[in-house]
Scaffold this active site. Structure first.
Site, short mmCIF file in Angstrom:
data_model
loop_
_atom_site.label_atom_id
_atom_site.label_comp_id
_atom_site.label_asym_id
_atom_site.label_seq_id
_atom_site.Cartn_x
_atom_site.Cartn_y
_atom_site.Cartn_z
CD GLU A 82 7.87 -5.36 2.65
OE1 GLU A 82 7.61 -6.10 1.70
OE2 GLU A 82 7.03 -4.56 3.14
CG HIS A 101 5.94 -0.80 0.33
ND1 HIS A 101 5.22 -1.49 -0.63
CD2 HIS A 101 5.85 -1.55 1.47
CE1 HIS A 101 4.74 -2.60 -0.10
NE2 HIS A 101 5.10 -2.67 1.17
CG HIS A 103 0.75 -2.53 3.48
ND1 HIS A 103 1.19 -2.64 4.78
CD2 HIS A 103 1.80 -2.89 2.68
CE1 HIS A 103 2.46 -3.04 4.78
NE2 HIS A 103 2.85 -3.19 3.52
CG HIS A 173 2.85 -6.54 -0.06
ND1 HIS A 173 4.14 -6.99 -0.15
CD2 HIS A 173 2.87 -5.60 0.92
CE1 HIS A 173 4.91 -6.39 0.74
NE2 HIS A 173 4.16 -5.53 1.40
#
Length: 244
Positions: A82, A101, A103, A173
Site C-alpha cells: 500500500e 496509514h 488500522h 480499513h
C-alpha cells in the site's frame, strides 16, 4: 541531479525509525500499517520502511521511493503493497511532509457506521475538524476489492477523498493522517485514535457535542505549536525501550 543531493538527512531517517516505534508502542500501528516522510533533500521522493512490522524498523530498513510509488532501488527489499497511499498523497499535496496509514481500533468502527462520522470532540484533535472525509473504495475499485490501496489509481482516488483535510477515514480499513512534519503526524495519528475512542464511548451515553469549525481551528493553533512536548517524551520512551 548528483546522487548525493538526493540523500536524506540522517536525522530524518532516525526520526522515521523513531516514529515507527512510537506508533507501535502507542497502539496506533501493530504488525500492519506504516509511516513515511518526504525526502528533505529531494521532495519528489519519500522514505518508507520495507515490508515489515513497524515496531521492528531500523535505519537499514528505510527505502526511498519515487512519487509514482516505484522504489528508487528496483532490486531492493520487498516494499509495502500500500505504498501508493503515500506516493499519491505526496504527489497531490506538496504541503504534506509525513503520512501515517493505520488500522487503529477505535477509528475502524466509525468507518463503517452509516449514521456517525469521525468528528473532533477533543481539544487535542482539532485537526480532524467537523467531519473527517470518508473514502469508499467501491466508488473507485468496484464491489469486489480487498479494500487495500494496491495501485496508483486507488491511491489517487484516496488522495481525492482526502483533498485538503488532515485525515481521511477508509471504510472497513482504517485511516490515513497527514502533516507538515514527522513529529506532528505522529501526534495526529495518536490523538485521532484517542478522539475516536472518546467519541464512540460518549455516543453510548447519548447525543454528543463536537467541536465547531472555529473551535477546531483555535485548538490547532494553540495545541499543535507544542508538539515537541509529546514528541520529546515519546522519543525518550522509545530510546529507553530499545536499551531494554
Amino acid at each position: 541531479m548528483p546522487l548525493h543531493s538526493t540523500r536524506p538527512a540522517a536525522a530524518l531517517v532516525d526520526d522515521l525509525v523513531t516514529a515507527n516505534r512510537i506508533l507501535a508502542a502507542q497502539g496506533v500501528l501493530d504488525a500492519f500499517g506504516h509511516v513515511s516522510a518526504r525526502n528533505d533533500a529531494a521532495p519528489d521522493r519519500f522514505l518508507l520502511a520495507r515490508n515489515m512490522a513497524p515496531g521492528s524498523v531500523t535505519a537499514d530498513d528505510i527505502l526511498q521511493f519515487h512519487l509514482d510509488g516505484s522504489p528508487v532501488d528496483a532490486k531492493g527489499p520487498r516494499p509495502y503493497l500500500e505504498r501508493f497511499i503515500h506516493s499519491e498523497i505526496y504527489a497531490a499535496r506538496p504541503d504534506v511532509m509525513a503520512v501515517v496509514h493505520s488500522h487503529s481500533h477505535s477509528i475502524v468502527p466509525l468507518s463503517i457506521s452509516v449514521e456517525h462520522r469521525l468528528r473532533a470532540v477533543l481539544h487535542m484533535a482539532g485537526f480532524i475538524g467537523t467531519g473527517a472525509p470518508l473514502f469508499e473504495i467501491r466508488d473507485a475499485g468496484g464491489p469486489a476489492t480487498d479494500l487495500l490501496i494496491r495501485s496508483p489509481e486507488l491511491g489517487r482516488a484516496l488522495a481525492v477523498s482526502l483533498a485538503g483535510s488532515n485525515i481521511v477515514v477508509m471504510r472497513g480499513h482504517g485511516s490515513t493522517v497527514t502533516a507538515p512534519s514527522l513529529p506532528l503526524v505522529v501526534y495526529r495519528a495518536v490523538y485521532a485514535e484517542l478522539n475516536a475512542r472518546y467519541q464512540s464511548e460518549a455516543m453510548r451515553l447519548g447525543p454528543i457535542t463536537a467541536l465547531t469549525a472555529e473551535e477546531a481551528a483555535a485548538c490547532v493553533t494553540s495545541i499543535e505549536g507544542q508538539v515537541h512536548r509529546p514528541w520529546d517524551l515519546w522519543t525518550r520512551e522509545a530510546a529507553e525501550r530499545r536499551r531494554g
